[in-house]
Design an enzyme around this catalytic site. Sequence first.
Site, PDB file in Angstrom:
ATOM      1  N   ASP A  32       0.827  -1.157   0.003  1.00  0.00           N
ATOM      2  CA  ASP A  32       0.070   0.021   0.090  1.00  0.00           C
ATOM      3  C   ASP A  32       0.678   1.274  -0.025  1.00  0.00           C
ATOM      4  OD1 ASP A  32      -1.877   2.083   0.397  1.00  0.00           O
ATOM      5  OD2 ASP A  32      -2.029   1.452   2.479  1.00  0.00           O
ATOM      6  N   ASN A  34      -0.377   4.288  -0.534  1.00  0.00           N
ATOM      7  CA  ASN A  34      -0.967   5.775  -0.082  1.00  0.00           C
ATOM      8  C   ASN A  34      -1.460   5.448   1.271  1.00  0.00           C
ATOM      9  OD1 ASN A  34      -3.310   4.344  -0.492  1.00  0.00           O
ATOM     10  ND2 ASN A  34      -4.255   5.839  -2.132  1.00  0.00           N
ATOM     11  N   ASP A  36      -3.998   3.770   2.806  1.00  0.00           N
ATOM     12  CA  ASP A  36      -5.292   3.913   3.170  1.00  0.00           C
ATOM     13  C   ASP A  36      -5.565   2.453   3.451  1.00  0.00           C
ATOM     14  OD1 ASP A  36      -5.030   2.143   0.665  1.00  0.00           O
ATOM     15  OD2 ASP A  36      -6.460   3.485  -0.412  1.00  0.00           O
ATOM     16  N   ASP A  40      -1.993  -0.962  -3.672  1.00  0.00           N
ATOM     17  CA  ASP A  40      -2.495  -0.516  -4.662  1.00  0.00           C
ATOM     18  C   ASP A  40      -1.135  -0.500  -5.795  1.00  0.00           C
ATOM     19  OD1 ASP A  40      -0.347   1.495  -3.751  1.00  0.00           O
ATOM     20  OD2 ASP A  40      -1.866   2.419  -2.556  1.00  0.00           O
ATOM     21  N   ASP A 217      -9.965 -16.241 -16.037  1.00  0.00           N
ATOM     22  CA  ASP A 217     -10.695 -16.641 -14.800  1.00  0.00           C
ATOM     23  C   ASP A 217     -11.791 -17.566 -15.229  1.00  0.00           C
ATOM     24  OD1 ASP A 217     -11.114 -15.970 -11.926  1.00  0.00           O
ATOM     25  OD2 ASP A 217     -13.270 -15.780 -12.877  1.00  0.00           O
ATOM     26  N   GLU A 275      -7.801 -20.741 -16.266  1.00  0.00           N
ATOM     27  CA  GLU A 275      -8.140 -21.349 -15.066  1.00  0.00           C
ATOM     28  C   GLU A 275      -9.475 -22.341 -15.387  1.00  0.00           C
ATOM     29  OE1 GLU A 275      -9.742 -20.472 -10.495  1.00  0.00           O
ATOM     30  OE2 GLU A 275     -10.429 -19.213 -12.297  1.00  0.00           O
ATOM     31  N   HIS A 347      -4.505 -16.902  -4.606  1.00  0.00           N
ATOM     32  CA  HIS A 347      -5.270 -16.300  -3.813  1.00  0.00           C
ATOM     33  C   HIS A 347      -6.586 -17.050  -3.401  1.00  0.00           C
ATOM     34  CE1 HIS A 347      -6.849 -15.808  -7.647  1.00  0.00           C
ATOM     35  NE2 HIS A 347      -8.087 -15.465  -7.250  1.00  0.00           N
ATOM     36  N   ASP A 348      -6.707 -18.043  -3.751  1.00  0.00           N
ATOM     37  CA  ASP A 348      -8.070 -18.966  -3.557  1.00  0.00           C
ATOM     38  C   ASP A 348      -7.746 -20.351  -2.482  1.00  0.00           C
ATOM     39  OD1 ASP A 348      -9.653 -17.280  -5.166  1.00  0.00           O
ATOM     40  OD2 ASP A 348      -9.287 -18.670  -6.881  1.00  0.00           O
TER      41      ASP A 348
HETATM   42  C1  NOJ Z   1     -11.741 -17.787  -9.779  1.00  0.00           C
HETATM   43  C2  NOJ Z   1     -11.078 -16.884  -9.004  1.00  0.00           C
HETATM   44  O1  NOJ Z   1      -9.872 -17.394  -8.697  1.00  0.00           O
HETATM   45  C3  NOJ Z   1     -11.811 -16.608  -7.787  1.00  0.00           C
HETATM   46  O2  NOJ Z   1     -11.061 -15.646  -6.745  1.00  0.00           O
HETATM   47  C4  NOJ Z   1     -13.249 -16.059  -7.883  1.00  0.00           C
HETATM   48  O3  NOJ Z   1     -13.876 -15.796  -6.859  1.00  0.00           O
HETATM   49  C5  NOJ Z   1     -14.160 -16.763  -8.983  1.00  0.00           C
HETATM   50  N1  NOJ Z   1     -13.112 -17.151 -10.083  1.00  0.00           N
HETATM   51  C6  NOJ Z   1     -15.167 -15.996  -9.663  1.00  0.00           C
HETATM   52  O4  NOJ Z   1     -14.386 -14.935 -10.370  1.00  0.00           O
END
Ligand code: NOJ
Length: 576
Positions: A32, A34, A36, A40, A217, A275, A347-348
């Site tokens: 980050d 700035n 907040d 970013d 995605d 993906e 990130h999932d």
């Molecule tokens: C897969 C993405 O990696 C995930 O973070 C997202 O929630 C779903 N697709 C829906 O876009």
Amino acid sequence: MTMLQAHTSVSSQDAWWKSAVVYQVYPRSFADANGDGMGDVQGIISKLDYLAQLGIDVLWLSPIFTSPQDDNGYDISDYQDIDPMFGTMADVDELIAQAHQRGIKIVMDLVVNHTSDEHPWFIESRSSKDNPKRDWYWWRPVREGKTAGEPGAEPTNWRSFFSGSVWELDETTGEYYLHLFSKKQPDLNWENPEVRAAVYEMMNWWLDRGIDGFRMDVINLISKVLPLRDADIGGPDGFAPGFQFVMNGPRIHEFLKEMYEEVFAGRDRVITVGEMPGATTDEARRYTNPGESELDMVFQFDHMSLDRGLDRFHILDLDLRALKATLAHWQTELHGIGWNSLYWNNHDQPRAVSRFGNDREYRVESAKLLGTILHMLQGTPYVYQGEELGMTNYPFVSLDEFEDIESVNYAKAAAQQPGYDEAALILALAAGGRDNARTPVQWDGTPQAGFTSGTPWLPVNPNAGTINAEAAVANSDSVFHYYRKLIDLRHTMPIIVYGDFELLLEEDERVFAYTRSYGNEQLLVLGNFSDDVTAVDIPDAGVWSAAELVIGNYPPVTDAGLHLQPWETRVYRRSV
Ligand code: NOJ
């Protein structure tokens, strides 16, 4: 130019991305600038030298486009602008230029299975049944014999990835729209050629602006089986997974080929990764075969589902034999035909060192081991921010700490079920939830970990005092420097990029062992997935133990029998 010549520029045997390593940035949690509390684009720019030091070739940015942030940016309301929380288009242009100066390419997330419900396309679509964009999304009437809004009135019985029905009733026209994810993420109707043309136009616009490719995605969900219909078995909530009607659907290959022609053909040095939940090796051989002109590589999920019980939140002990068999299957099935993406984290997913390693006594060792096992495989490795530091899961203890829509919706649905057990739910979300990956990157040992001068949107992991980039960069024995070496090996050893793969010790419950062979060279890759000293029971152990040690996570020993310390990994090289 013939079709074949057009393809060789991006997908030939020597495509640049075959020896590349990609680093994923989840912008809101990266850095980050700035104050907040939200990461970013200027924050990313400030860390480019760190990334260059790590040696990565490509930066994949999770979405930074204009978005109501219902699913942290995977719900886009303007594909051609940046959300003010991340900065401006000028910042993005600067990022592209600064990254390119350092030899780093930029890949953007392409989220086109769905838009935000606040996207102008959807606002128009929902406005009336005869709006020209009505057919850009999936609208269906109330189920026959039912009253709008009552349970069971939904056009099909599919469950959303984020719990509940995939259908939302829209009061304006009294019809339902489809959303495989949240109700603020309506699915685009890819059957409509205008939708496809609009998407391709937007993709070309970004590539012309200087980006180097897309991570797509859930791209294998864009073609649905028609007519839409019920799935067979319902769960206690009355819904059933509709997977077989949306994954790898009947027109998916046609759509991807069309996208290739409209966007990628003739463009040099671009990278595409799709993906693909539910992709099989048979499908992936088509998706990633250069002769098919679809994608360069896919993210498959087979190795991510082995330790999952009831659902993604129920993480069980890993059966190493299953993990080995799965990765080996993908290695051999795609070898010489398509191309693998290699990942433990994104990130999932929960943090790999907490999930597959031992993040207590052997955190550093097991983080290095996981890196080695993955980075010595054939494919393009993806490093998720903080993985190179051995960042761990967050110690969640209460329900109100979870931010992610998937966890929040799941918790709401679970609370409705008979026998609801809150303590068990917290444990499940803490083990399997996506927030684990999304806590701020730990840059230094100060209270906000150097991530922000303000209040971070998600708390910093309390272990940031010891696990942080500043300490890691200063310590030549850290996970960071180990990853740097792994990345360097891929750049300098063709055997890692091109070699044949063979799995050894299939039935061994603790040792992951495989060879790579290329010309007269051979590598042996070993990892002990246990807290115990373990023998590697292969016939030529003596020969291998005298071979050149390419990399390892314990001080080298002269060991005639190949005994591995807890979470030890070694890579040997010899001529054959
Ligand atoms: C897969 C993405 O990696 C995930 O973070 C997202 O929630 C779903 N697709 C829906 O876009």
